[in-house]
Scaffold this motif. Structure first.
Motif, PDB file in Angstrom:
ATOM      1  N   LYS A 421       0.824  -1.218   0.000  1.00  0.00           N
ATOM      2  CA  LYS A 421       0.000   0.000   0.000  1.00  0.00           C
ATOM      3  C   LYS A 421       0.859   1.269   0.000  1.00  0.00           C
ATOM      4  N   LYS A 422       2.158   1.126   0.166  1.00  0.00           N
ATOM      5  CA  LYS A 422       3.070   2.259   0.124  1.00  0.00           C
ATOM      6  C   LYS A 422       4.011   2.113  -1.075  1.00  0.00           C
ATOM      7  N   PHE A 423       4.622   3.225  -1.450  1.00  0.00           N
ATOM      8  CA  PHE A 423       5.484   3.236  -2.634  1.00  0.00           C
ATOM      9  C   PHE A 423       6.923   3.517  -2.228  1.00  0.00           C
ATOM     10  N   ALA A 424       7.774   2.620  -2.650  1.00  0.00           N
ATOM     11  CA  ALA A 424       9.205   2.825  -2.459  1.00  0.00           C
ATOM     12  C   ALA A 424       9.750   3.671  -3.611  1.00  0.00           C
ATOM     13  N   ILE A 425      10.881   4.315  -3.371  1.00  0.00           N
ATOM     14  CA  ILE A 425      11.498   5.196  -4.366  1.00  0.00           C
ATOM     15  C   ILE A 425      12.728   4.495  -4.936  1.00  0.00           C
ATOM     16  N   ARG A 426      12.730   4.340  -6.261  1.00  0.00           N
ATOM     17  CA  ARG A 426      13.890   3.784  -6.950  1.00  0.00           C
ATOM     18  C   ARG A 426      14.530   4.873  -7.803  1.00  0.00           C
ATOM     19  N   ASN A 427      15.840   4.792  -7.895  1.00  0.00           N
ATOM     20  CA  ASN A 427      16.569   5.795  -8.663  1.00  0.00           C
ATOM     21  C   ASN A 427      16.894   5.256 -10.055  1.00  0.00           C
ATOM     22  N   GLU A 428      16.411   5.972 -11.090  1.00  0.00           N
ATOM     23  CA  GLU A 428      16.758   5.652 -12.471  1.00  0.00           C
ATOM     24  C   GLU A 428      17.949   6.513 -12.864  1.00  0.00           C
ATOM     25  N   ALA A 429      19.093   5.833 -13.128  1.00  0.00           N
ATOM     26  CA  ALA A 429      20.326   6.577 -13.392  1.00  0.00           C
ATOM     27  C   ALA A 429      20.224   7.443 -14.641  1.00  0.00           C
ATOM     28  N   SER A 430      19.569   6.946 -15.690  1.00  0.00           N
ATOM     29  CA  SER A 430      19.476   7.705 -16.939  1.00  0.00           C
ATOM     30  C   SER A 430      18.191   7.329 -17.658  1.00  0.00           C
ATOM     31  N   LEU A 431      17.433   8.336 -18.069  1.00  0.00           N
ATOM     32  CA  LEU A 431      16.164   8.125 -18.767  1.00  0.00           C
ATOM     33  C   LEU A 431      16.031   9.190 -19.848  1.00  0.00           C
ATOM     34  N   LYS A 432      15.650   8.735 -21.042  1.00  0.00           N
ATOM     35  CA  LYS A 432      15.464   9.656 -22.162  1.00  0.00           C
ATOM     36  C   LYS A 432      14.001   9.613 -22.619  1.00  0.00           C
ATOM     37  N   ALA A 433      13.525  10.765 -23.065  1.00  0.00           N
ATOM     38  CA  ALA A 433      12.139  10.855 -23.516  1.00  0.00           C
ATOM     39  C   ALA A 433      12.040  11.869 -24.640  1.00  0.00           C
ATOM     40  N   THR A 434      11.126  11.580 -25.576  1.00  0.00           N
ATOM     41  CA  THR A 434      10.762  12.542 -26.621  1.00  0.00           C
ATOM     42  C   THR A 434       9.436  13.186 -26.228  1.00  0.00           C
ATOM     43  N   GLN A 435       9.408  14.497 -26.232  1.00  0.00           N
ATOM     44  CA  GLN A 435       8.215  15.224 -25.806  1.00  0.00           C
ATOM     45  C   GLN A 435       7.565  15.921 -26.995  1.00  0.00           C
ATOM     46  N   ILE A 436       6.246  15.767 -27.097  1.00  0.00           N
ATOM     47  CA  ILE A 436       5.455  16.467 -28.116  1.00  0.00           C
ATOM     48  C   ILE A 436       4.327  17.197 -27.391  1.00  0.00           C
ATOM     49  N   HIS A 437       4.266  18.481 -27.583  1.00  0.00           N
ATOM     50  CA  HIS A 437       3.259  19.297 -26.894  1.00  0.00           C
ATOM     51  C   HIS A 437       2.557  20.202 -27.897  1.00  0.00           C
ATOM     52  N   GLY A 438       1.263  20.348 -27.733  1.00  0.00           N
ATOM     53  CA  GLY A 438       0.493  21.257 -28.568  1.00  0.00           C
ATOM     54  C   GLY A 438      -0.705  21.797 -27.818  1.00  0.00           C
ATOM     55  N   GLU A 439      -1.029  23.044 -28.069  1.00  0.00           N
ATOM     56  CA  GLU A 439      -2.213  23.638 -27.457  1.00  0.00           C
ATOM     57  C   GLU A 439      -2.722  24.766 -28.343  1.00  0.00           C
ATOM     58  N   ILE A 440      -4.022  24.979 -28.301  1.00  0.00           N
ATOM     59  CA  ILE A 440      -4.660  26.055 -29.045  1.00  0.00           C
ATOM     60  C   ILE A 440      -5.783  26.610 -28.187  1.00  0.00           C
ATOM     61  N   GLY A 441      -5.940  27.911 -28.219  1.00  0.00           N
ATOM     62  CA  GLY A 441      -6.943  28.552 -27.385  1.00  0.00           C
ATOM     63  C   GLY A 441      -7.685  29.642 -28.127  1.00  0.00           C
ATOM     64  N   TYR A 442      -8.883  29.905 -27.659  1.00  0.00           N
ATOM     65  CA  TYR A 442      -9.717  30.980 -28.197  1.00  0.00           C
ATOM     66  C   TYR A 442     -10.236  31.801 -27.023  1.00  0.00           C
ATOM     67  N   ILE A 443     -10.061  33.109 -27.087  1.00  0.00           N
ATOM     68  CA  ILE A 443     -10.483  33.996 -26.007  1.00  0.00           C
ATOM     69  C   ILE A 443     -11.286  35.143 -26.601  1.00  0.00           C
TER      70      ILE A 443
END
Length: 565
Positions: A421-443
């Protein structure tokens, strides 16, 4: 003998007089000659036999001709341009007017009242919901004042779910104020936060626990004060030092004290060119009851040069950073280029920074964490990105970004093998990710607002763990707000996120389901001082699990009254 002259020439009336006079002289002489000859013959005939009388008609055509007129051939040409600058000398005599009368000062009969409408600085908001959800909010403010602003805010809410011990409550108290002097201003705030959760993420059919066994309460007291100068010269030195102290603890007698000092200084050396330097000192000391103290410190100096033009922005900086016996030189470069002014902006960057993994920050990320390890490391993050952003017309705006992120020493949350029921913390020495972000708004002013946004992470190479446990790969949301006649406000939030990996047993893992749900809200001002409000959360009743084993509440409906004064 009689003589007759007939002129048959048709001429122009304007020339008739001059031509007629010329013909009269010419033919008069001929007539006189003819008459003299006739007299001579007549005298001779008298001496002889008498001759028979006869009439002689003289007929002729008159064709006058004009000589060719002499014509002058003239070629027009402009005079040469005079490029010399004429010097004008003026002599204006000074005139002094001496009036014999003295003007009478004006005395208005009445002055119009010019003042701003009174602010509604205070409010009380109360309500109740179906999950035994009370809500109480209150705010008190000092209103407009040239020398100071003061405010006090209080919030309390909580809920009880269908699962045993699926309860939570939160209370927040915040006081803030600002003092304005001629050359500087001082602002500060003090507050208290209390959040209660329970460790209910276990199989209740197999384990029977008491509330004391699952109860967890986080509380913190904080205070912050800052100083900002107000230079008369816009190009003068600007300084804004501020310090903050935070005391954070939980039900298991774990306590952490944090001191943060930030001293930024800036100066405009040329037009649109600024030099900025800031020193940041973030010091934390964690201690569990009866245990040793764990220090987690981050210090950095951040010099940078900023160039700000109407269609160009560039920031170049380098941040020497020291954290837990590690030294980093972190580049900080961002750039905006207006390809089409404000409509199409190319935005790029290469930024590096440190995410501090102290006890308070990790508990805010996941309130169900187990022990805080003494080998915890801070995360170094490097982002390289590019994208476009801008505005379309006077209402639309958009922002897109694609980039690569490298994490060094990334904390991952996995269910504890001894206490799931509890979460232990593990250390990831190296992690890579590709990020794609988009947003559009009307005001459309304050009447209608729409925003659609999504962020996707493609977690790829990791060095230590099999999967990026606990990290959500997708977040998407649609927010709509509409105001009718400044009294009725409607809002809707549609959101979705992807599932995350969790550990079943060593070298075995699974993935939680994603979620798709919706929230609705409305408020109506009955009068200037009274209003009604209504919220409906999780309308699709998606009982998703953000953290493995912890199911969400489902549909939650609440409403109440708001008083403003």
């Amino acid at each position: 003998m009689a003589s007759r002259f007939i002129d048959r020439k048709e001429s122009d009336p304007s020339q008739k007089r001059s031509k007629s006079m010329h013909r009269t002289i010419k033919y008069t002489s001929k007539i006189f000659i003819a008459a003299a000859a006739g007299l001579f013959i007549q005298q001779s005939a008298k001496a002889q036999d008498t001759l028979k009388e006869a009439t002689i008609d003289i007929i002729t055509n008159y064709q006058p001709k004009l000589r060719d007129a002499a014509k002058l051939n003239l070629t027009a040409s402009l005079p040469a341009t005079d490029s010399s600058r004429s010097k004008m000398n003026y002599n204006i005599p000074a005139l002094n007017l001496n009036f014999m009368y003295q003007p009478v000062p004006l005395k208005p009969l009445a002055l119009g009242k010019d003042s701003l409408n009174a602010l509604q600085n205070n409010f009380i908001k109360v309500g109740y919901g179906n999950l035994s959800t009370p809500l109480i909010q209150a705010g008190v403010g000092s209103g407009r004042n040239d020398q100071y602003n003061l405010g006090l805010f209080f919030n309390y809410t909580g809920s009880k779910g269908d699962i045993q011990y699926q309860d939570y409550s939160t209370m927040n108290i915040l006081g803030s104020g600002t003092y304005f002097a001629e050359k500087f201003e001082v602002d500060g705030r003090v507050g208290f936060n209390r959040n209660r959760v329970n460790y209910y993420g276990y199989d209740h059919t197999l384990i029977d626990l008491k509330e004391e066994d699952v109860k967890q309460v986080f509380s913190e007291v904080f205070a912050k004060v800052g100083l900002r100068n107000r230079p008369a010269d816009p190009k003068g030195f600007k300084i804004n030092p501020n310090v903050e102290f935070i005391a954070f603890k939980d039900s298991y007698k774990r306590q952490e004290n944090t001191f943060v000092a930030n001293i930024p200084v800036s100066k405009e050396i040329f037009d649109d060119i600024h030099v900025k330097v800031s020193g940041v000192f973030d010091l934390s000391a964690y201690k569990m009851d009866g245990g040793e103290t764990i220090n987690n410190n981050v210090s950095s100096v951040r010099p940078a040069v900023e160039i700000t033009k109407p269609s160009f922005y560039l920031r170049v900086g380098v941040n020497p950073t020291w954290t837990n016996k590690e030294t980093y030189i972190l580049p900080d470069i961002t750039n905006d280029i207006h390809i089409a002014e404000k409509k199409l902006i190319l935005s790029s960057g290469w930024v590096n920074y440190i995410n501090k993994n102290n006890f308070r920050n990790l508990a805010n990320m996941n309130p169900f964490i187990a022990d805080y390890p003494n080998t915890i490391l801070n995360t170094k993050v490097q982002e390289i990105y590019t994208g476009i952003k801008g505005t379309l017309g006077s209402h639309f705006n958009y922002n897109t970004k694609i980039g690569v992120i490298n994490y060094k020493n990334m904390p991952l949350f996995v269910n504890d093998a001894t206490d799931p029921k509890k979460f232990a913390i593990r250390n990831e020495a190296s992690l890579k990710a590709t990020q794609i972000h988009g947003e559009i708004g009307y005001i459309d002013e304050e009447k209608f607002q729409v925003r659609l946004g999504a962020t996707y992470f493609d977690y790829g190479k990791q060095e230590t763990e099999l999967k990026p446990y606990g990290l959500v790969p997708l977040n998407a949301n649609l927010n709509i707000q509409y105001t009718i006649a400044k009294k009725l406000q409607l809002k809707a939030d549609l959101f979705a996120f992807g599932g995350n990996y969790y550990v079943i047993q060593p070298n075995d893992f699974n993935k939680t389901d994603g979620a798709f749900d919706m929230n609705l809200g409305a408020s109506y001002d009955i009068t200037k001082n009274f209003g009604l409000w209504f919220n409906a959360n999780n309308l699709f009743n998606s009982k998703y699990q953000r953290w493995n084993g912890y199911q969400s509440y489902g549909v939650n409906v609440l409403g109440g009254l708001m008083i403003k004064f």
